[in-house]
Write a protein that holds these residues in place. Structure first.
Motif, short mmCIF file in Angstrom:
data_model
loop_
_atom_site.label_atom_id
_atom_site.label_comp_id
_atom_site.label_asym_id
_atom_site.label_seq_id
_atom_site.Cartn_x
_atom_site.Cartn_y
_atom_site.Cartn_z
N UNK A 1 0.95 -1.18 -0.11
CA UNK A 1 0.09 -0.08 0.15
C UNK A 1 0.90 1.20 -0.12
N UNK A 2 2.06 1.25 0.86
CA UNK A 2 2.95 2.22 1.05
C UNK A 2 3.47 2.52 -0.45
N UNK A 3 4.06 1.38 -1.05
CA UNK A 3 4.68 1.56 -2.35
C UNK A 3 3.88 2.28 -3.42
N UNK A 4 2.49 2.09 -3.41
CA UNK A 4 1.59 2.52 -4.50
C UNK A 4 0.89 3.74 -4.18
N UNK A 5 1.14 4.31 -2.92
CA UNK A 5 0.92 5.67 -2.11
C UNK A 5 2.15 6.60 -2.92
N UNK A 6 3.25 5.99 -2.95
CA UNK A 6 4.33 6.57 -3.66
C UNK A 6 4.40 6.76 -4.98
N UNK A 7 4.11 5.64 -5.73
CA UNK A 7 4.39 5.67 -7.09
C UNK A 7 3.08 6.17 -7.92
N UNK A 8 1.74 6.13 -7.39
CA UNK A 8 0.60 6.22 -8.13
C UNK A 8 0.83 7.77 -9.04
N UNK A 9 0.32 7.62 -10.04
CA UNK A 9 0.18 8.80 -11.08
C UNK A 9 -1.00 8.92 -11.75
N UNK B 1 -4.60 10.78 -8.74
CA UNK B 1 -3.42 10.54 -7.85
C UNK B 1 -3.87 11.18 -6.44
N UNK B 2 -4.45 12.28 -6.24
CA UNK B 2 -4.82 12.91 -5.11
C UNK B 2 -5.49 11.98 -4.07
N UNK B 3 -6.64 11.43 -4.93
CA UNK B 3 -7.71 10.51 -4.01
C UNK B 3 -6.78 9.39 -3.51
N UNK B 4 -6.18 8.67 -4.50
CA UNK B 4 -5.58 7.55 -4.12
C UNK B 4 -4.42 7.59 -3.11
N UNK B 5 -3.58 8.60 -3.43
CA UNK B 5 -2.36 8.94 -2.68
C UNK B 5 -3.10 9.10 -1.21
N UNK C 1 -2.79 6.52 2.02
CA UNK C 1 -2.25 7.01 3.33
C UNK C 1 -3.23 6.56 4.67
N UNK C 2 -4.55 6.76 4.36
CA UNK C 2 -5.45 6.26 5.43
C UNK C 2 -5.38 4.86 5.68
N UNK C 3 -5.37 4.16 4.73
CA UNK C 3 -5.16 2.55 4.76
C UNK C 3 -3.87 2.15 5.38
N UNK C 4 -2.82 2.66 5.02
CA UNK C 4 -1.54 1.99 5.74
C UNK C 4 -1.41 2.66 7.19
N UNK C 5 -2.19 3.80 7.37
CA UNK C 5 -2.12 4.23 8.80
C UNK C 5 -2.94 3.24 9.74
N UNK C 6 -4.16 2.63 9.26
CA UNK C 6 -4.95 2.02 9.70
C UNK C 6 -4.39 0.55 9.91
N UNK C 7 -3.43 0.22 8.97
CA UNK C 7 -2.83 -1.35 8.76
C UNK C 7 -1.78 -1.27 9.96
N UNK C 8 -1.04 0.08 9.98
CA UNK C 8 0.09 0.13 11.00
C UNK C 8 -0.61 -0.47 12.39
#
Ligand SMILES: [Fe+2]
Length: 180
Positions: A34-42, A46-50, A54-61
């Motif tokens: 999820x983090x990798x896609x947060x960084x790579x997405x274009x 972009x803004x919505x997925x990015x 971030x919300x998803x990887x925060x919840x996963x953490x």
């Protein structure tokens, strides 16, 4: 495994902590992906997925921490190495690929769905095989979180009017009959 007097045998606690360590490892891989896609997405989304990722990887953490701490509460030890996570995870990494935004979402939906299937099975095993309703309940909450994350991701590509190859999809523009 540390001796505990909580109404579960050592064998039962071992069985449950083995399941939790598998779920922990999958959650870690999903966090990394999820983090990798947060960084790579274009692209236009972009803004919505990015932000969503971030919300998803925060919840996963947070859930990773909760799973690991539950292993400790049952007297076991959580997996804590990259090598261990790769060994116990059911999810696979796909290094060296750079999917477009559509396929990133598709890949994550499929990973969340796999985690949901694993958790559903582990919930049954916790109750039926290991007499641990507490962990079954804990994993049920976790499964519901993944179900919600999968739905949010699916919503990006369901009803999509532009296909990944740029074609317009007639199906994507149709309104379901019961919604008219
Ligand atoms: Fe970020």
């Amino acid at each position: 495994m540390r001796p505990l007097n909580i109404g579960l045998t050592e064998e039962q606690r071992q069985g449950v902590t083995d399941l939790l360590n598998k779920d922990l490892s999958d959650a870690y891989l999903l966090l990394i992906k999820t983090k990798k896609y947060h960084w790579d997405v274009v692209g236009p989304q972009f803004r919505s997925l990015h932000q969503l990722w971030e919300e998803h990887y925060t919840a996963l953490t947070e859930s990773i921490d909760a799973i690991a701490e539950r292993v400790r509460a049952l007297g076991g030890y959580p997996v804590g190495t990259a090598e261990g996570f790769l060994k116990y995870a059911s999810l696979k990494e796909d290094p060296g690929t750079l999917p477009n935004a559509f396929h990133m979402v598709e890949n994550l939906v499929s990973d969340h769905e796999q985690v949901i299937r694993n958790l559903r099975e582990h919930i049954d095993q916790c109750g039926d095989d290991f007499h641990d309703q507490g962990t079954a309940d804990f994993l049920t909450g976790l499964m519901e979180q993944h179900e919600q994350m999968a739905w949010m991701l699916r919503s990006f590509i369901e009803g999509e009017s532009i296909q990944p190859d740029g074609r317009l999809s007639a199906e994507g523009l149709k309104v379901p009959v019961n919604m008219k």
